[in-house]
Design an enzyme around this catalytic site. Structure first.
Site, PDB file in Angstrom:
ATOM      1  N   ASN A   8      37.055  50.311  42.172  1.00 48.82           N
ATOM      2  CA  ASN A   8      38.183  49.547  42.710  1.00 48.82           C
ATOM      3  C   ASN A   8      38.353  49.984  44.161  1.00 48.82           C
ATOM      4  O   ASN A   8      38.951  51.025  44.440  1.00 48.82           O
ATOM      5  CB  ASN A   8      39.432  49.844  41.886  1.00 48.82           C
ATOM      6  CG  ASN A   8      40.640  49.041  42.340  1.00 48.82           C
ATOM      7  OD1 ASN A   8      40.559  48.288  43.324  1.00 48.82           O
ATOM      8  ND2 ASN A   8      41.749  49.197  41.651  1.00 48.82           N
ATOM      9  N   ARG A  92      36.364  45.645  40.694  1.00 48.66           N
ATOM     10  CA  ARG A  92      37.593  44.863  40.675  1.00 48.66           C
ATOM     11  C   ARG A  92      37.659  44.063  41.979  1.00 48.66           C
ATOM     12  O   ARG A  92      37.531  44.628  43.065  1.00 48.66           O
ATOM     13  CB  ARG A  92      38.790  45.797  40.598  1.00 48.66           C
ATOM     14  CG  ARG A  92      40.069  45.038  40.577  1.00 48.66           C
ATOM     15  CD  ARG A  92      41.253  45.939  40.503  1.00 48.66           C
ATOM     16  NE  ARG A  92      42.434  45.132  40.260  1.00 48.66           N
ATOM     17  CZ  ARG A  92      43.656  45.604  40.306  1.00 48.66           C
ATOM     18  NH1 ARG A  92      43.868  46.862  40.558  1.00 48.66           N
ATOM     19  NH2 ARG A  92      44.682  44.816  40.088  1.00 48.66           N
ATOM     20  N   HIS A 181      46.798  40.371  38.205  1.00 48.53           N
ATOM     21  CA  HIS A 181      46.800  41.265  37.032  1.00 48.53           C
ATOM     22  C   HIS A 181      46.067  40.629  35.849  1.00 48.53           C
ATOM     23  O   HIS A 181      46.301  40.986  34.699  1.00 48.53           O
ATOM     24  CB  HIS A 181      48.228  41.583  36.525  1.00 48.53           C
ATOM     25  CG  HIS A 181      49.068  42.374  37.451  1.00 48.53           C
ATOM     26  ND1 HIS A 181      50.421  42.149  37.607  1.00 48.53           N
ATOM     27  CD2 HIS A 181      48.777  43.416  38.258  1.00 48.53           C
ATOM     28  CE1 HIS A 181      50.908  42.998  38.473  1.00 48.53           C
ATOM     29  NE2 HIS A 181      49.945  43.788  38.893  1.00 48.53           N
ATOM     30  N   ARG A 240      58.595  44.514  46.033  1.00 49.93           N
ATOM     31  CA  ARG A 240      58.467  43.080  46.347  1.00 49.93           C
ATOM     32  C   ARG A 240      59.683  42.311  45.847  1.00 49.93           C
ATOM     33  O   ARG A 240      60.175  42.579  44.748  1.00 49.93           O
ATOM     34  CB  ARG A 240      57.216  42.492  45.684  1.00 49.93           C
ATOM     35  CG  ARG A 240      55.933  43.040  46.227  1.00 49.93           C
ATOM     36  CD  ARG A 240      54.741  42.286  45.641  1.00 49.93           C
ATOM     37  NE  ARG A 240      53.511  42.970  45.930  1.00 49.93           N
ATOM     38  CZ  ARG A 240      52.622  43.348  45.015  1.00 49.93           C
ATOM     39  NH1 ARG A 240      52.807  43.062  43.735  1.00 49.93           N
ATOM     40  NH2 ARG A 240      51.531  43.982  45.373  1.00 49.93           N
ATOM     41  N   GLU A 382      42.602  48.471  32.594  1.00 49.40           N
ATOM     42  CA  GLU A 382      41.862  47.484  33.384  1.00 49.40           C
ATOM     43  C   GLU A 382      40.421  47.926  33.622  1.00 49.40           C
ATOM     44  O   GLU A 382      39.512  47.103  33.639  1.00 49.40           O
ATOM     45  CB  GLU A 382      42.580  47.257  34.721  1.00 49.40           C
ATOM     46  CG  GLU A 382      43.869  46.470  34.540  1.00 49.40           C
ATOM     47  CD  GLU A 382      44.782  46.510  35.757  1.00 49.40           C
ATOM     48  OE1 GLU A 382      45.576  47.459  35.855  1.00 49.40           O
ATOM     49  OE2 GLU A 382      44.690  45.611  36.595  1.00 49.40           O
TER      50      GLU A 382
END
Ligand code: AMP
Length: 395
Positions: A8, A92, A181, A240, A382
């Site tokens: 990643n 990823r 996601h 956010r 993940e």
């Protein structure tokens, strides 16, 4: 032996895991931080061996990847004798636009496709490309697979992914909801199917972490999700804002004398529970502050949970009911206060949650005796999902 390296790559970091795909056991993991910045360092752990941190200058992703290879193959603290023991590399990748609906074996055309979406993922896609190119150069002869954060959501119907703006804006400039996601939502949905032994389910997957999103998954397919063109839409998150009236944006620019870019950074980094509470983006800090009577911290928590509830209700309508609510992510897996607030007063949906089972971390069944809806906590993974996708594509 089937070892898959999962990468990643961020703009100044590389996270990696080495997974034995015969057992799905983690063999090693690590993180390179501050690539190209003062204080570059690699932290590596081979499972069962001591954790090693090495601080040394690393000017770019190439130098960083050489350190990753060194750490993985170190005679004493490494996990493999040589990189020949690694069969494939899974990456990823943030944005796969509409082109990538599945993980893809990397070739020049796929790289070009990822480049095409730099405009939509300006912070991540260039770093993801660097990660792939560096692996192709420094670990030659191995298949590289790109696994996209957006891919799982590509099954959304047009009426869910389009914004109410002229159709040309979608056709000419690809402006639509993509969702993120996806790898986590897919992993969680698949775990739920495995636990319940069936696929004909209406699941709301709640990935709640620093970034948070919900997905409505019907019969294994995503039909809606809360994030949008970018990860800014939807739930309120750590930093956010989530959903906001678009007309508030020029107003904010005017009042705070910010450029468009500064405003986007503000909405991504200074808002959410951090902005409302003025305390922290971390839910442990927020809950401690609320416990001590900090009203803004409590308000931020209330807002966070309220939005999750609203979207669960919306997705119940979208799917014609719900069979499962599944929690995942740092907050979903650990935070019993958030889970309780979300699941309370939801009897109208058939939700009865077992509060006694709620004081857990990690995988759990919180379904109450009178519940029509299964309530599960699923530890998301993940990296394992990326390794599974990589394996199924190349081995
Ligand atoms: P993630 O992005 O999935 O790694 O989630 C990170 C977030 O999970 C942190 O910022 C915390 O807000 C939250 N978190 C982690 N552990 C706990 C915990 N024990 N209780 C409450 N929140 C937690």
């Amino acid at each position: 032996m089937t070892n898959i390296l999962v990468i990643n790559a961020g703009s100044s970091s590389i996270k990696y895991q080495l997974i034995d795909m015969e057992t799905e056991d983690l063999k090693a993991k690590g993180l390179v931080e501050r690539i190209g910045i003062d204080g570059s360092a690699i932290t590596h752990t081979t499972i069962g061996k001591e954790k090693i941190k090495t601080v040394k200058p690393m000017a770019d992703h190439g130098e960083a990847m050489l350190e990753v290879i060194k750490a993985l193959t170190d005679e004493e603290t490494g996990a493999v004798k040589s990189m020949d023991e690694i069969q494939a590399i899974g990456h990823r990748v943030l944005h796969g636009g509409e082109k990538f609906t599945q993980p893809s074996l990397v070739n020049e055309e796929v790289l070009e496709g990822i480049r095409e979406y730099i405009e939509l993922g300006p912070l991540h896609n260039p770093a993801n490309i660097k990660g792939i190119e560096t692996c192709m150069e420094l670990i030659p002869g191995k298949p590289n697979v790109a696994v996209f954060d957006t891919a799982f959501h590509q099954t959304m119907p047009e009426h869910a992914y389009l914004y109410g703006i002229p159709y040309e804006a979608y056709k000419d400039h690809k402006i639509r909801k993509y969702g993120f996601h996806g790898t986590s939502h897919r992993f969680v949905a698949m775990q739920v199917e495995k636990i319940l032994g069936r696929k004909d389910l209406r699941i709301v997957t709640c990935h709640l972490g620093n970034g948070s999103s919900l997905a409505a998954v019907k019969d294994g397919k995503c039909i809606d999700t809360t994030m949008g063109l970018t990860p800014l839409e939807g739930l309120m998150m750590g930093t956010r804002s989530g959903d906001i009236d678009p007309a508030a944006i020029p107003y904010l620019m005017h009042k705070y004398n910010m450029t468009a870019e500064e405003t986007v950074t503000y909405l991504n980094k200074k808002c959410g529970v951090l902005g409302v509470s003025g305390v922290s983006s971390d839910f442990r800090d927020l809950e401690a502050a609320a416990e001590e009577g900090n009203e803004k911290a409590q308000l931020a928590l209330d807002m966070f949970c309220y939005r999750i509830k609203k979207y669960i209700g919306a997705y119940a309508a979208a799917m014609g009911g719900i069979d499962v609510i599944a929690f995942a992510g740092g907050i979903g897996e650990n935070d019993n206060i958030v889970r309780k607030a979300v699941l309370t007063d939801m009897e109208f949906l058939g939700v009865d949650f077992n509060e006694a089972a709620n004081n857990v971390r990690g995988d759990a069944d919180l379904t109450g005796p009178n519940s029509k809806v299964k309530i599960l906590v699923v530890s998301t993974n993940e990296e394992l999902m990326i390794a599974r996708e990589t394996k199924s594509l190349v081995l």
